[in-house]
Structure formats: C-alpha cells, structure tokens
Design a protein around this motif. Structure first.
Motif, PDB file in Angstrom:
ATOM      1  N   THR A 191     -89.416  68.519  -3.461  1.00  0.00           N
ATOM      2  CA  THR A 191     -89.698  67.813  -2.217  1.00  0.00           C
ATOM      3  C   THR A 191     -90.395  66.507  -2.586  1.00  0.00           C
ATOM      4  N   SER A 192     -90.142  65.456  -1.820  1.00  0.00           N
ATOM      5  CA  SER A 192     -90.754  64.167  -2.090  1.00  0.00           C
ATOM      6  C   SER A 192     -90.913  63.396  -0.794  1.00  0.00           C
ATOM      7  N   GLN A 193     -91.819  62.438  -0.826  1.00  0.00           N
ATOM      8  CA  GLN A 193     -92.074  61.628   0.363  1.00  0.00           C
ATOM      9  C   GLN A 193     -92.575  60.253  -0.067  1.00  0.00           C
ATOM     10  N   ILE A 194     -92.106  59.220   0.628  1.00  0.00           N
ATOM     11  CA  ILE A 194     -92.644  57.879   0.454  1.00  0.00           C
ATOM     12  C   ILE A 194     -92.960  57.309   1.828  1.00  0.00           C
ATOM     13  N   MET A 195     -94.008  56.492   1.886  1.00  0.00           N
ATOM     14  CA  MET A 195     -94.379  55.852   3.149  1.00  0.00           C
ATOM     15  C   MET A 195     -95.053  54.520   2.841  1.00  0.00           C
ATOM     16  N   ALA A 196     -94.699  53.511   3.625  1.00  0.00           N
ATOM     17  CA  ALA A 196     -95.321  52.197   3.498  1.00  0.00           C
ATOM     18  C   ALA A 196     -95.588  51.675   4.899  1.00  0.00           C
ATOM     19  N   THR A 197     -96.818  51.228   5.161  1.00  0.00           N
ATOM     20  CA  THR A 197     -97.168  50.702   6.476  1.00  0.00           C
ATOM     21  C   THR A 197     -97.948  49.400   6.353  1.00  0.00           C
ATOM     22  N   ALA A 198     -97.769  48.550   7.345  1.00  0.00           N
ATOM     23  CA  ALA A 198     -98.639  47.389   7.547  1.00  0.00           C
ATOM     24  C   ALA A 198     -99.558  47.725   8.706  1.00  0.00           C
ATOM     25  N   ASN A 199    -100.851  47.394   8.590  1.00  0.00           N
ATOM     26  CA  ASN A 199    -101.854  47.837   9.561  1.00  0.00           C
ATOM     27  C   ASN A 199    -102.660  46.650  10.078  1.00  0.00           C
ATOM     28  N   TYR A 200    -102.844  46.633  11.405  1.00  0.00           N
ATOM     29  CA  TYR A 200    -103.580  45.542  12.057  1.00  0.00           C
ATOM     30  C   TYR A 200    -104.792  46.106  12.776  1.00  0.00           C
ATOM     31  N   ALA A 201    -105.971  45.532  12.505  1.00  0.00           N
ATOM     32  CA  ALA A 201    -107.215  45.985  13.121  1.00  0.00           C
ATOM     33  C   ALA A 201    -107.399  45.317  14.481  1.00  0.00           C
ATOM     34  N   VAL A 202    -107.253  46.098  15.554  1.00  0.00           N
ATOM     35  CA  VAL A 202    -107.516  45.592  16.901  1.00  0.00           C
ATOM     36  C   VAL A 202    -109.011  45.381  17.077  1.00  0.00           C
ATOM     37  N   ASN A 203    -109.795  46.346  16.601  1.00  0.00           N
ATOM     38  CA  ASN A 203    -111.254  46.226  16.536  1.00  0.00           C
ATOM     39  C   ASN A 203    -111.735  47.108  15.394  1.00  0.00           C
ATOM     40  N   GLU A 204    -113.029  47.362  15.330  1.00  0.00           N
ATOM     41  CA  GLU A 204    -113.596  48.110  14.206  1.00  0.00           C
ATOM     42  C   GLU A 204    -113.084  49.533  14.120  1.00  0.00           C
ATOM     43  N   ASN A 205    -112.705  50.130  15.264  1.00  0.00           N
ATOM     44  CA  ASN A 205    -112.313  51.535  15.294  1.00  0.00           C
ATOM     45  C   ASN A 205    -110.840  51.788  15.579  1.00  0.00           C
ATOM     46  N   LEU A 206    -110.111  50.765  16.014  1.00  0.00           N
ATOM     47  CA  LEU A 206    -108.730  50.963  16.438  1.00  0.00           C
ATOM     48  C   LEU A 206    -107.781  50.108  15.609  1.00  0.00           C
ATOM     49  N   TRP A 207    -106.755  50.759  15.045  1.00  0.00           N
ATOM     50  CA  TRP A 207    -105.766  50.084  14.219  1.00  0.00           C
ATOM     51  C   TRP A 207    -104.359  50.412  14.702  1.00  0.00           C
ATOM     52  N   LEU A 208    -103.457  49.446  14.587  1.00  0.00           N
ATOM     53  CA  LEU A 208    -102.035  49.639  14.845  1.00  0.00           C
ATOM     54  C   LEU A 208    -101.291  49.598  13.516  1.00  0.00           C
ATOM     55  N   SER A 209    -100.334  50.501  13.347  1.00  0.00           N
ATOM     56  CA  SER A 209     -99.581  50.577  12.099  1.00  0.00           C
ATOM     57  C   SER A 209     -98.091  50.632  12.379  1.00  0.00           C
ATOM     58  N   PHE A 210     -97.316  49.974  11.538  1.00  0.00           N
ATOM     59  CA  PHE A 210     -95.864  50.100  11.598  1.00  0.00           C
ATOM     60  C   PHE A 210     -95.324  50.034  10.179  1.00  0.00           C
ATOM     61  N   GLY A 211     -94.238  50.794   9.934  1.00  0.00           N
ATOM     62  CA  GLY A 211     -93.710  50.827   8.586  1.00  0.00           C
ATOM     63  C   GLY A 211     -92.517  51.749   8.482  1.00  0.00           C
ATOM     64  N   TYR A 212     -92.383  52.413   7.334  1.00  0.00           N
ATOM     65  CA  TYR A 212     -91.213  53.254   7.047  1.00  0.00           C
ATOM     66  C   TYR A 212     -91.676  54.526   6.326  1.00  0.00           C
ATOM     67  N   ARG A 213     -91.019  55.647   6.650  1.00  0.00           N
ATOM     68  CA  ARG A 213     -91.321  56.923   6.016  1.00  0.00           C
ATOM     69  C   ARG A 213     -90.028  57.648   5.692  1.00  0.00           C
TER      70      ARG A 213
END
Length: 241
Positions: A191-213
């Motif tokens: 079994t194997s897995q790869i994942m890559a995301t770009a992450n944007y900090a909306v504020n200190e506690n909240l982040w948005l992520s988008f990418g590929y898995r």
C-alpha cells in the motif's frame, strides 16, 4: 495538614496538566477528496476479474456518501498523525446474459502514525513516522431480484512508514508533502500514498488547503484480489489549536 497537603498536590497536578496542555499543538482537517478509481478486482476464488477506470464525475453518480478527516498533533519533537476515510457507492444495471444486478461497495480506512521531527527550522520541517493502516471493505451483489446474492468482505491491517515535510513559501503560504509505503505482505502485498497541498493562512487558527492525493492498495488473500488506485484533487479546511 493533610487537607493542606492534598490541596497543594491538587494545585501542583492542575498546574502540570495545564503546562502539558500548553506544550501540545494540534490541528483537525475535514476535507473533500474528488477521487477517481481504477484497478482490477477478483471478489472471490473462481470469480471473473473486473477491470475498471472511473473519473470523479462517474464516481459521483454512484456515490451514496463519503467522509474524510485528518488530524495532527505535536509536542516538542514528538509527532502524532491520523486519517479516517469512509465512502459508500452503489450501482444497478444488467450483467450477461441480461440479468438485472445491484451492487454496493463500502470502504473504511484508518491510518494512525507516531514519529519524530527530524529536521526543524523556520523554512523547513521534516517528520519521520511509523504506524498502521486498517482497512474494512464490504461489498454486496444481488442478481435477478435477489435470486443470487453474495456479500464478500475483507478486514486487514498494514504496517506503514511515512515522511511529512512542511515548507514555508511566504508569510501566509506553505506547502506540505507527504508519502507513505507499507503492507510488506502482512495485510496487503503493498500500500502507498502520496499527497501534496498548498496552504493559505486565513488567520492564526484557520487554514485553507488544496492539492492532490493518491492512495494505492494491492491485496491478495484466499482467492480475493484487489489492485486499486484512488487519486484526485482535494480541498480542506484546517483548524489549529
């Protein structure tokens, strides 16, 4: 005196617990995974092998429901990770020689990892981890209005090794790269897995992520064979605490 000693002990314990809680940091990420499916499946010994390849739009037509959630926690260099996925799909149609058929497939997987932060600086961190991925796969097939039925299912656990890198790109941007590999013939063949995301900090506690898995599994046991690949874009919302 005993009462004072107990009170002092309670205060000391509360202070230590508060200090311990402050030392930990964590995050929870519910996410949407627009995965397509492909591979070959032999449900049981003597059955015909089924080859399939479906994009996300085709998968969505048959999807009954899905849920994906990941978590991450760290204290100093100790790192804990987890990922839970569940999906259920059903389909009806005709099979040779023209018999009506209905089928349903439900898969659950739970990945739990623990490891050590091997590299840490302001621009780059690297975590090395080990753990296990547990699978629960259930299917049901009904032919000719229930005259013929089968409900094969499999449960197995794979040991895995993993690496996770976090790269600072800009004040509010970062990238996460993750890869794991396992099985080693213990549960599945591999079994194997790869994942890559770009992450944007909306504020200190909240982040948005988008990418590929992409998640792969090759299982063979007791006449059942499944060599399956699942991959596609993802979107997540992370709460850090």
């Amino acid at each position: 005196m005993i009462r004072n000693l107990l009170a002092a002990t309670a205060l000391l314990f509360a202070g230590s617990a508060a200090s311990l809680a402050e030392d930990w940091s964590g995050q929870i990420t519910p996410y949407v995974w627009a995965a397509g499916f492909g591979g070959d499946i032999t449900p049981y010994s003597g059955a015909h092998s089924l080859s399939f390849s479906k994009g996300f739009s085709e998968v969505l037509e048959d999807l009954d429901g899905a849920f994906f959630l990941s978590g991450y926690a760290r204290r100093d260099r100790l790192v804990l990770m987890g990922d839970l996925s569940w999906s259920s799909s059903s389909k009806s149609g005709l099979v040779p020689p023209g018999l009506p058929a209905e089928g349903k497939l439900t898969q659950r997987s739970l990945t739990l990892l623990a490891g050590w932060r091997a590299v840490q600086n302001e621009a780059f961190t690297l975590d090395l981890l080990g753990g296990a991925r547990a699978w629960n796969i259930r299917s049901s097939i009904s032919l000719a209005g229930g005259m013929m039925q089968a409900a094969p299912g499999k449960d197995f656990v794979d040991p895995i090794l993993a690496a996770r890198a976090n790269i600072a790109l800009a004040p509010q941007w970062s990238a996460v790269l993750y890869a794991d590999f396992g099985g080693f013939g213990v549960g599945s063949q591999s079994t194997s897995q790869i994942m890559a995301t770009a992450n944007y900090a909306v504020n200190e506690n909240l982040w948005l992520s988008f990418g590929y898995r992409q998640l792969n599994v090759d299982y063979r046991s007791g006449g059942t064979e499944a060599d399956v690949q699942m991959g596609g874009p993802l979107f997540g919302l992370t709460w850090r605490f």
